[in-house]
Motif scaffolding. Structure first.
Motif, PDB file in Angstrom:
ATOM      1  N   LEU A 105       0.696  -1.308   0.131  1.00  0.00           N
ATOM      2  CA  LEU A 105       0.157  -0.045  -0.122  1.00  0.00           C
ATOM      3  C   LEU A 105       0.633   1.745   0.311  1.00  0.00           C
ATOM      4  O   LEU A 105       0.034   2.690  -0.042  1.00  0.00           O
ATOM      5  CB  LEU A 105      -0.857  -0.153   1.497  1.00  0.00           C
ATOM      6  CG  LEU A 105      -2.028  -0.845   1.215  1.00  0.00           C
ATOM      7  CD1 LEU A 105      -2.738  -0.934   2.360  1.00  0.00           C
ATOM      8  CD2 LEU A 105      -3.273  -0.745   0.360  1.00  0.00           C
ATOM      9  N   ALA A 106       2.226   1.346  -0.117  1.00  0.00           N
ATOM     10  CA  ALA A 106       2.783   1.952  -0.405  1.00  0.00           C
ATOM     11  C   ALA A 106       2.400   3.468  -1.361  1.00  0.00           C
ATOM     12  O   ALA A 106       2.669   2.821  -2.090  1.00  0.00           O
ATOM     13  CB  ALA A 106       4.613   1.976  -0.445  1.00  0.00           C
ATOM     14  N   GLU A 107       2.796   4.737  -0.902  1.00  0.00           N
ATOM     15  CA  GLU A 107       2.030   5.177  -1.755  1.00  0.00           C
ATOM     16  C   GLU A 107       3.679   5.674  -3.206  1.00  0.00           C
ATOM     17  O   GLU A 107       3.376   6.575  -4.305  1.00  0.00           O
ATOM     18  CB  GLU A 107       1.880   6.856  -0.877  1.00  0.00           C
ATOM     19  CG  GLU A 107       0.395   7.446  -0.515  1.00  0.00           C
ATOM     20  CD  GLU A 107       0.212   8.236  -0.018  1.00  0.00           C
ATOM     21  OE1 GLU A 107       1.316   8.996  -0.140  1.00  0.00           O
ATOM     22  OE2 GLU A 107      -0.669   8.503   1.408  1.00  0.00           O
ATOM     23  N   ASP A 108       4.896   5.623  -2.252  1.00  0.00           N
ATOM     24  CA  ASP A 108       6.102   5.673  -3.897  1.00  0.00           C
ATOM     25  C   ASP A 108       6.343   4.430  -3.561  1.00  0.00           C
ATOM     26  O   ASP A 108       7.289   4.049  -2.660  1.00  0.00           O
ATOM     27  CB  ASP A 108       6.353   7.050  -2.731  1.00  0.00           C
ATOM     28  CG  ASP A 108       7.907   7.025  -4.312  1.00  0.00           C
ATOM     29  OD1 ASP A 108       8.209   6.375  -4.781  1.00  0.00           O
ATOM     30  OD2 ASP A 108       7.970   8.228  -4.164  1.00  0.00           O
TER      31      ASP A 108
END
Length: 261
Positions: A105-108
């Protein structure tokens, strides 16, 4: 590459677990590379038994998971974060925070992948990496065509891999994610010892290529032929396509006990 043909998956699991337990006894702060899926379950079951019997402790050890689906909710039972804890981590005594995995679920995602590589390096590198293998020869989620020098990154899953994994999603292919974060082939090759376990005739073709075929991105696991310390633990079904089974049995039977795996 050492090929060990076992009676069944249980025997293969006991051999793999004995090797890991010996490593952790000799090096309590060992770093383990942890795989999910069906293949390593017999290893984890035996390690949990050894822990319950007071024969091994993981209190100072660290672990890094091999891969993770992208986009599954954190509380989804089939995230590999939850699976590895259910199958192994919470059955022994790892300290909280000592087992990490990719963040699906990391944004980057590229930034996270670079940080994950750095974290493994800062821990001293992986001492022993557990692997399964897909029917198409993938290790981790490095699908056919993956760069043999790849590092941790986002990958698109093949339809075959999603079909194979649909059993974990009530057989519904549409519920299987299309993307993942996986340690790359180059990352896996950085481990000091690789233990690959496979069972069943469905894995026989892939095992044949990995052990006896040409090194090729079409069968990503074949890169392990270039690793200095790989142990392949097979049941009779997974070994059924190998051409040199007699030789593998003879060399293992004649192996000095002090060598271990």
């Amino acid at each position: 590459m050492e090929i060990v043909i076992c009676r069944d998956a249980v025997e293969a699991g006991k051999l793999g677990a004995a090797t890991i337990a010996e490593l952790v006894r000799n090096k309590p702060d060992a770093v383990l590379g942890l795989a999910t899926g069906s293949s390593p379950l017999a290893i984890y079951d035996e390690l949990a038994r050894l822990y319950d019997a007071g024969e091994v402790s993981f209190a100072k050890a660290k672990g890094f998971s091999l891969d993770e689906y992208v986009g599954l909710a954190a509380d989804h039972p089939e995230t590999y974060h939850n699976v590895i804890r259910r199958d192994f981590v919470h059955r022994v005594d790892f300290e909280d925070g000592n087992v990490r995995g990719p963040d699906g679920l990391a944004e980057d995602i590229p930034a996270f992948c670079a940080e994950y590589e750095a974290a493994m390096a800062a821990a001293g590198g992986v001492d022993l990496q557990i692997l399964g293998i897909g029917t198409d020869g993938h290790i981790g989620f490095n699908e056919p065509g993956s760069s043999l020098a790849s590092r941790t990154r986002i990958k698109t899953l093949t339809k075959q891999t999603r079909i194979d994994n649909a059993r974990f999603f009530d057989g519904d292919l549409d519920r299987v994610p299309t993307h993942c974060i996986t340690q790359g082939l180059g990352t896996i090759m950085s481990a000091r010892h690789v233990v690959l376990v496979a069972s069943g005739v469905g894995k026989a073709e892939a095992v044949h290529h990995v052990a006896e075929g040409a090194v090729s991105a079409m069968w990503p696991g074949t890169i392990l032929q270039h690793h200095p310390h790989v142990t392949v633990l097979l049941d009779e079904g997974a070994a059924s396509r190998l051409q040199l089974t007699g030789y593998y049995r003879e060399t293992y039977a004649a192996k000095p006990a002090w060598q271990g795996l």
